[in-house]
Design an enzyme around this catalytic site. Sequence first.
Site, PDB file in Angstrom:
ATOM      1  N   ASP A  91      41.192 -45.562  10.390  1.00 19.16           N
ATOM      2  CA  ASP A  91      41.480 -44.188   9.951  1.00 19.16           C
ATOM      3  C   ASP A  91      42.951 -43.784  10.082  1.00 19.16           C
ATOM      4  O   ASP A  91      43.484 -43.084   9.233  1.00 19.16           O
ATOM      5  CB  ASP A  91      40.648 -43.183  10.773  1.00 19.16           C
ATOM      6  CG  ASP A  91      39.217 -43.083  10.266  1.00 19.16           C
ATOM      7  OD1 ASP A  91      38.868 -43.840   9.341  1.00 19.16           O
ATOM      8  OD2 ASP A  91      38.464 -42.252  10.800  1.00 19.16           O
ATOM      9  N   HIS A 133      42.179 -32.539  12.408  1.00 19.80           N
ATOM     10  CA  HIS A 133      41.492 -33.351  13.422  1.00 19.80           C
ATOM     11  C   HIS A 133      42.395 -33.805  14.566  1.00 19.80           C
ATOM     12  O   HIS A 133      41.889 -34.239  15.602  1.00 19.80           O
ATOM     13  CB  HIS A 133      40.880 -34.607  12.793  1.00 19.80           C
ATOM     14  CG  HIS A 133      39.808 -34.325  11.793  1.00 19.80           C
ATOM     15  ND1 HIS A 133      38.690 -33.573  12.093  1.00 19.80           N
ATOM     16  CD2 HIS A 133      39.661 -34.703  10.497  1.00 19.80           C
ATOM     17  CE1 HIS A 133      37.910 -33.506  11.018  1.00 19.80           C
ATOM     18  NE2 HIS A 133      38.473 -34.168  10.035  1.00 19.80           N
ATOM     19  N   GLY A 141      40.926 -38.969  12.426  1.00 20.05           N
ATOM     20  CA  GLY A 141      40.533 -38.577  11.066  1.00 20.05           C
ATOM     21  C   GLY A 141      41.698 -38.391  10.114  1.00 20.05           C
ATOM     22  O   GLY A 141      41.768 -37.383   9.411  1.00 20.05           O
ATOM     23  N   ASP A 168      36.845 -27.196   4.813  1.00 17.05           N
ATOM     24  CA  ASP A 168      36.796 -28.647   4.623  1.00 17.05           C
ATOM     25  C   ASP A 168      35.367 -29.141   4.902  1.00 17.05           C
ATOM     26  O   ASP A 168      34.641 -28.513   5.669  1.00 17.05           O
ATOM     27  CB  ASP A 168      37.770 -29.272   5.629  1.00 17.05           C
ATOM     28  CG  ASP A 168      38.092 -30.728   5.381  1.00 17.05           C
ATOM     29  OD1 ASP A 168      39.177 -31.014   4.844  1.00 17.05           O
ATOM     30  OD2 ASP A 168      37.264 -31.587   5.769  1.00 17.05           O
ATOM     31  N   HIS A 170      34.578 -31.542   6.651  1.00 15.92           N
ATOM     32  CA  HIS A 170      34.507 -31.999   8.049  1.00 15.92           C
ATOM     33  C   HIS A 170      34.776 -30.840   9.002  1.00 15.92           C
ATOM     34  O   HIS A 170      35.555 -29.941   8.681  1.00 15.92           O
ATOM     35  CB  HIS A 170      35.551 -33.091   8.306  1.00 15.92           C
ATOM     36  CG  HIS A 170      35.380 -34.318   7.454  1.00 15.92           C
ATOM     37  ND1 HIS A 170      36.028 -34.479   6.251  1.00 15.92           N
ATOM     38  CD2 HIS A 170      34.623 -35.425   7.631  1.00 15.92           C
ATOM     39  CE1 HIS A 170      35.683 -35.658   5.727  1.00 15.92           C
ATOM     40  NE2 HIS A 170      34.834 -36.252   6.541  1.00 15.92           N
ATOM     41  N   ASP A 257      37.158 -31.853   0.146  1.00 12.13           N
ATOM     42  CA  ASP A 257      36.238 -32.993   0.248  1.00 12.13           C
ATOM     43  C   ASP A 257      34.786 -32.515   0.293  1.00 12.13           C
ATOM     44  O   ASP A 257      33.860 -33.317   0.377  1.00 12.13           O
ATOM     45  CB  ASP A 257      36.573 -33.897   1.450  1.00 12.13           C
ATOM     46  CG  ASP A 257      36.872 -33.125   2.708  1.00 12.13           C
ATOM     47  OD1 ASP A 257      36.661 -31.893   2.736  1.00 12.13           O
ATOM     48  OD2 ASP A 257      37.321 -33.766   3.690  1.00 12.13           O
ATOM     49  N   TYR A 296      39.372 -36.519  -1.466  1.00 10.55           N
ATOM     50  CA  TYR A 296      39.604 -37.940  -1.720  1.00 10.55           C
ATOM     51  C   TYR A 296      39.268 -38.344  -3.142  1.00 10.55           C
ATOM     52  O   TYR A 296      39.337 -39.512  -3.489  1.00 10.55           O
ATOM     53  CB  TYR A 296      38.863 -38.764  -0.645  1.00 10.55           C
ATOM     54  CG  TYR A 296      39.263 -38.227   0.704  1.00 10.55           C
ATOM     55  CD1 TYR A 296      40.530 -38.501   1.222  1.00 10.55           C
ATOM     56  CD2 TYR A 296      38.454 -37.333   1.413  1.00 10.55           C
ATOM     57  CE1 TYR A 296      40.963 -37.927   2.398  1.00 10.55           C
ATOM     58  CE2 TYR A 296      38.876 -36.754   2.604  1.00 10.55           C
ATOM     59  CZ  TYR A 296      40.130 -37.059   3.089  1.00 10.55           C
ATOM     60  OH  TYR A 296      40.578 -36.481   4.259  1.00 10.55           O
TER      61      TYR A 296
HETATM   62 ZN   LIG Z   1      37.655 -33.438   5.539  1.00 11.99          ZN
END
Ligand SMILES: [Zn+2]
Length: 375
Positions: A91, A133, A141, A168, A170, A257, A296
């Site tokens: 990552d 992150h 991340g 996001d 995440h 994302d 992405y």
């Molecule tokens: Zn994300």
Amino acid sequence: MRTAIIYSEEWRRFDYGPEHPLRMERLGLTWSLMEAYGLTALPRAKVLAPEIADVGAITRFHAREYVDILRAVSAGDWVPHAARYGLGPGDNPIFPGLWEAAQLVAGGSLLAARLVADGEADRAFHFAGGLHHAMPDRASGFCYVNDAVLAILALRQRGLKVAYVDIDAHHGDGVQFAFYGDPNVLTISTHERGDRLFPGTGFVDERGEGAGVGYSVNLPLQPFTDDAVYLPAFESVVPPLLQSFAPDVTVIQLGIDSHRTDPLTHLALTVQGFGSALGRILEISPRVVALGGGGYDLVNVARAWTAAWALLNGISLPDALPASMHGDLRARGLKSLTLSDPPAELPADTRRWAEEYAAKQVRSVREQIFPFHGL
Ligand SMILES: [Zn+2]
């Protein structure tokens, strides 16, 4: 309303590596689409290049020892224990210039925060930022330095009350961690549930600690959550809390994302769903520092952040993408040459499954968080 956008051509110098999903070219592609729509030369919008943040600014959140490691590996020194800091194959790869890249991201978000704090802009957008992150002593991340935390700290230093809203896919774990005990920073993150997706956290019962209990808010969501499920859940949680908290500045992390074609996650939003959520946050927020984040599938990144910049300026864009961009976007896989996405229906069972989970999470937020806000 005065706005500012922060953009640097310097990004072209950096590369996470050929196999890495975080493609730096998404920033250039986004800028090109903004340019094609005429959004990079607006009369009341400043366009500024960031300066790199210095060590002192970065160590306001990050450990000095970690910063020294970042500088060393970036310069090509061999650091045998780099993995202890989250660095290495995978990552958070080690690539030449990663420290300068991290300094530039931090500098851009600090500039956005300063413009808004000084009243030079009511809304500033730094779409290379939002690397939510990164932890004080560890990369995580795809994030080495947490520019979102640094921007919030800078706003706090100016005595401003800050809300952070992170859409996001995440969980915004690094930002939540930074302000877990602080009732002057309300963090709200909507994301795919942590038992299905990195980083594994972001459940409703992560409510903050000490004086900060009730100021850390999470809305986890089921895979395949689409606009029809997301937007009502968002509406039930985010606007009431923002209204009650009444921040001076809202810092928004605009990861895209969450899009239905993103290769790394399983949420199913569209560009227009993303725009609706942002629009609601803007209605309630007097001043805004907007950051980028994940994303992405490059054509989504370019469309979503172009749409976001238009919204930040109160401009509505024609849905047909500018002809000059068709070739580039088609080559990157975009089929429908529009800013918004064509409708897609979920199978009824999948929709119900996502809806039930979202309803349950909203109930938990109402029970566990709302009482701390007089709601
Ligand atoms: Zn994300």
